[in-house]
Design an enzyme around this catalytic site. Sequence first.
Site, PDB file in Angstrom:
ATOM      1  N   VAL A  11      62.239   7.638   2.885  1.00 43.62           N
ATOM      2  CA  VAL A  11      61.535   8.735   2.199  1.00 43.62           C
ATOM      3  C   VAL A  11      60.936   8.257   0.874  1.00 43.62           C
ATOM      4  CG1 VAL A  11      61.834  10.992   1.069  1.00 43.62           C
ATOM      5  CG2 VAL A  11      62.899  10.558   3.280  1.00 43.62           C
ATOM      6  N   ASP A  30      65.602   0.882  -7.184  1.00 47.07           N
ATOM      7  CA  ASP A  30      66.626   0.787  -6.140  1.00 47.07           C
ATOM      8  C   ASP A  30      67.716  -0.153  -6.630  1.00 47.07           C
ATOM      9  OD1 ASP A  30      66.376   1.444  -2.805  1.00 47.07           O
ATOM     10  OD2 ASP A  30      68.006   0.156  -3.510  1.00 47.07           O
ATOM     11  N   GLU A 148      60.644  17.039   2.041  1.00 42.11           N
ATOM     12  CA  GLU A 148      59.603  16.344   2.825  1.00 42.11           C
ATOM     13  C   GLU A 148      59.669  16.797   4.285  1.00 42.11           C
ATOM     14  OE1 GLU A 148      60.688  14.054   5.200  1.00 42.11           O
ATOM     15  OE2 GLU A 148      62.803  14.126   4.623  1.00 42.11           O
ATOM     16  N   PHE A 246      56.564  20.136  20.792  1.00 45.91           N
ATOM     17  CA  PHE A 246      58.012  20.102  20.671  1.00 45.91           C
ATOM     18  C   PHE A 246      58.716  20.900  21.762  1.00 45.91           C
ATOM     19  CE2 PHE A 246      60.781  18.221  17.530  1.00 45.91           C
ATOM     20  CZ  PHE A 246      59.895  17.353  16.925  1.00 45.91           C
ATOM     21  N   ALA A 249      61.479  18.370  27.307  1.00 50.31           N
ATOM     22  CA  ALA A 249      62.908  18.171  27.565  1.00 50.31           C
ATOM     23  C   ALA A 249      63.188  16.693  27.787  1.00 50.31           C
ATOM     24  CB  ALA A 249      63.315  18.969  28.802  1.00 50.31           C
ATOM     25  N   CYS A 257      67.513  13.188  10.800  1.00 54.02           N
ATOM     26  CA  CYS A 257      67.372  14.521  10.184  1.00 54.02           C
ATOM     27  C   CYS A 257      67.960  15.671  10.987  1.00 54.02           C
ATOM     28  CB  CYS A 257      65.889  14.809   9.944  1.00 54.02           C
ATOM     29  SG  CYS A 257      65.216  13.794   8.641  1.00 54.02           S
ATOM     30  N   LYS A 260      71.843  16.097  11.310  1.00 55.00           N
ATOM     31  CA  LYS A 260      72.409  16.255   9.962  1.00 55.00           C
ATOM     32  C   LYS A 260      72.065  17.623   9.367  1.00 55.00           C
ATOM     33  CE  LYS A 260      70.412  13.900   6.387  1.00 55.00           C
ATOM     34  NZ  LYS A 260      70.144  14.658   5.189  1.00 55.00           N
TER      35      LYS A 260
HETATM   36  C1  UDX Z   1      61.927  15.310  12.020  1.00 55.67           C
HETATM   37  C2  UDX Z   1      60.931  16.413  11.652  1.00 55.67           C
HETATM   38  O1  UDX Z   1      59.877  16.442  12.624  1.00 55.67           O
HETATM   39  C3  UDX Z   1      60.393  16.187  10.243  1.00 55.67           C
HETATM   40  O2  UDX Z   1      59.543  17.254   9.886  1.00 55.67           O
HETATM   41  C4  UDX Z   1      61.586  16.133   9.287  1.00 55.67           C
HETATM   42  O3  UDX Z   1      61.220  15.987   7.964  1.00 55.67           O
HETATM   43  C5  UDX Z   1      62.524  15.000   9.703  1.00 55.67           C
HETATM   44  O4  UDX Z   1      62.959  15.231  11.051  1.00 55.67           O
HETATM   45  P1  UDX Z   1      61.777  12.799  12.917  1.00 55.67           P
HETATM   46  O5  UDX Z   1      63.268  12.960  13.108  1.00 55.67           O
HETATM   47  O6  UDX Z   1      61.272  11.573  12.238  1.00 55.67           O
HETATM   48  O7  UDX Z   1      61.210  14.067  12.102  1.00 55.67           O
HETATM   49  O8  UDX Z   1      61.061  12.781  14.366  1.00 55.67           O
HETATM   50  P2  UDX Z   1      60.537  13.890  15.385  1.00 55.67           P
HETATM   51  O9  UDX Z   1      59.191  13.480  15.862  1.00 55.67           O
HETATM   52  O10 UDX Z   1      60.676  15.246  14.846  1.00 55.67           O
HETATM   53  O11 UDX Z   1      61.524  13.702  16.643  1.00 55.67           O
HETATM   54  C6  UDX Z   1      62.930  14.018  16.606  1.00 55.67           C
HETATM   55  C7  UDX Z   1      63.554  13.828  17.986  1.00 55.67           C
HETATM   56  O12 UDX Z   1      63.115  14.838  18.879  1.00 55.67           O
HETATM   57  C8  UDX Z   1      63.217  12.506  18.661  1.00 55.67           C
HETATM   58  O13 UDX Z   1      64.391  11.983  19.279  1.00 55.67           O
HETATM   59  C9  UDX Z   1      62.197  12.889  19.716  1.00 55.67           C
HETATM   60  O14 UDX Z   1      62.155  12.012  20.825  1.00 55.67           O
HETATM   61  C10 UDX Z   1      62.712  14.253  20.120  1.00 55.67           C
HETATM   62  N1  UDX Z   1      61.705  15.136  20.742  1.00 55.67           N
HETATM   63  C11 UDX Z   1      60.594  15.485  20.049  1.00 55.67           C
HETATM   64  C12 UDX Z   1      61.916  15.602  22.020  1.00 55.67           C
HETATM   65  O15 UDX Z   1      62.954  15.289  22.654  1.00 55.67           O
HETATM   66  N2  UDX Z   1      60.989  16.435  22.583  1.00 55.67           N
HETATM   67  C13 UDX Z   1      59.874  16.823  21.918  1.00 55.67           C
HETATM   68  O16 UDX Z   1      59.097  17.604  22.505  1.00 55.67           O
HETATM   69  C14 UDX Z   1      59.661  16.320  20.630  1.00 55.67           C
END
Ligand code: UDX
Length: 435
Positions: A11, A30, A148, A246, A249, A257, A260
């Site tokens: 970040v 850092d 963020e 999103f 499946a 993220c 947590k």
């Molecule tokens: C996420 C949020 O999108 C972001 O806004 C936040 O600040 C941090 O967490 P990130 O964890 O980097 O970001 O990735 P993201 O693209 O959201 O994917 C998260 C997980 O969901 C991945 O394992 C991805 O493969 C999975 N996913 C995503 C699915 O299984 N299906 C989907 O349709 C989309």
Amino acid sequence: MKVAVIGTGYVGLVQGACLAHLGHDVWCVDIDAQRVAELKRGEVPFFENGLPELVSKEVEEGRLHFTTQLTDIVRGEMPEVVFLCLPTPYGQDGSCDLSYIETACRDLGTIINESAVVTIKSTLPPGSNNKIKQWLGNDQIDVASNPEFLREGSAVADFLGPDRILIGVESDHARDVLTRVHAGIDAPVFVVSPETAQLAKYASNTMLASRLSLMNEIANIADYVGADIKDVEKIVGSDPRIGDKFLRAGAGFGGSCFPKDVLALEHTARQHGYTPRLIQPIIELNRDQPLRFVDLIKRRLNGVNGKRLAIWGLAFNKNTDDVRESPALAIAHALLDAGAVITVFDPRAMTSARRELGDRVEYASSALNAANDAEALLVLTEWDDFTQVPWAQVIGYLRAPIVFDGKNFLPHDELRAQGFSVHGIGLWQAPSDQA
Ligand code: UDX
């Protein structure tokens, strides 16, 4: 504008490099001396699209500085804003560990004054700002929240072209500083209280995670009733109230993220006397989802003890080398526990995966090498590389043409036409394809 960023993890480094790109004079701190030395040379310690180029350019042009000395940030003039981008890991009970933030604030409090706005980028439970003021030792210092919404793999693009900028402040001064620091980014700005900003961040990630867990649950039901989840996703997603993003499946979601923040929201609510009823199942479903996939593999292969399997994809998402909470690791460990012999390949995440899997698996130098002599191929990260492989060649490497697609993303019809038996989550198959 002079800006300080504490913490050069994923970040903080994106924050520092992008703010320098916007024209600010950015000082990143850092405690890791080796990391700071690498960053000064423009070397980024993790894989993130476009970030190494941006860091090198901004360092070269003199807008981005790295140091291990916190006092460097106040040399010359006081920064107008100090962003805290430190880890906030969670305990077993979902509580958020604020010790990194506490240490930084105690140190920071001795060197800054009220003209600097201390801004928390790390995801913190709503209501944490009072503690931060105490740790700073000066309740005149503005403490703001600016969560963020970066996705790993597209973090630079997400920072410079976000859906929204969220600013949680208690004073006009803090609002003014945080609005100015984002000048040049074209996005709606929400100015709210710090508590609202912090809750909105948890709510966003919990909402996204709940969509995924619900879709995964429906995919599991599809397996029982003989429906096809890919078509269900399209039909459900065509309703504009729901939308098609999103909704894919798979064998579980991962990353640093979602798990947590969902747990932390549950914990925060309980601490404040409210017992949530919808949140816990999101996490439980996601813990079980990779193991359901392992059960499918075991059933289809009549057990895996002593069998050689290939895994393509270890990162939790494509375009990242991050394996934190990656379902691929949970699947690998469960199959290893059941006696499988596993060879893995990931285009970027081999080094980070080695830290988790150690000597338990063999590491291949290419996707095809990993597939060599395997009794089945498991594809667990949606890397574009894996849709583009010469599948006609892959079939020659495998001992049996069986593919398990943990992300439901491969061209299944094409693969079946080439003679593969393809399995995923909630994919309807004509009885003739099920062998
Ligand atoms: C996420 C949020 O999108 C972001 O806004 C936040 O600040 C941090 O967490 P990130 O964890 O980097 O970001 O990735 P993201 O693209 O959201 O994917 C998260 C997980 O969901 C991945 O394992 C991805 O493969 C999975 N996913 C995503 C699915 O299984 N299906 C989907 O349709 C989309």
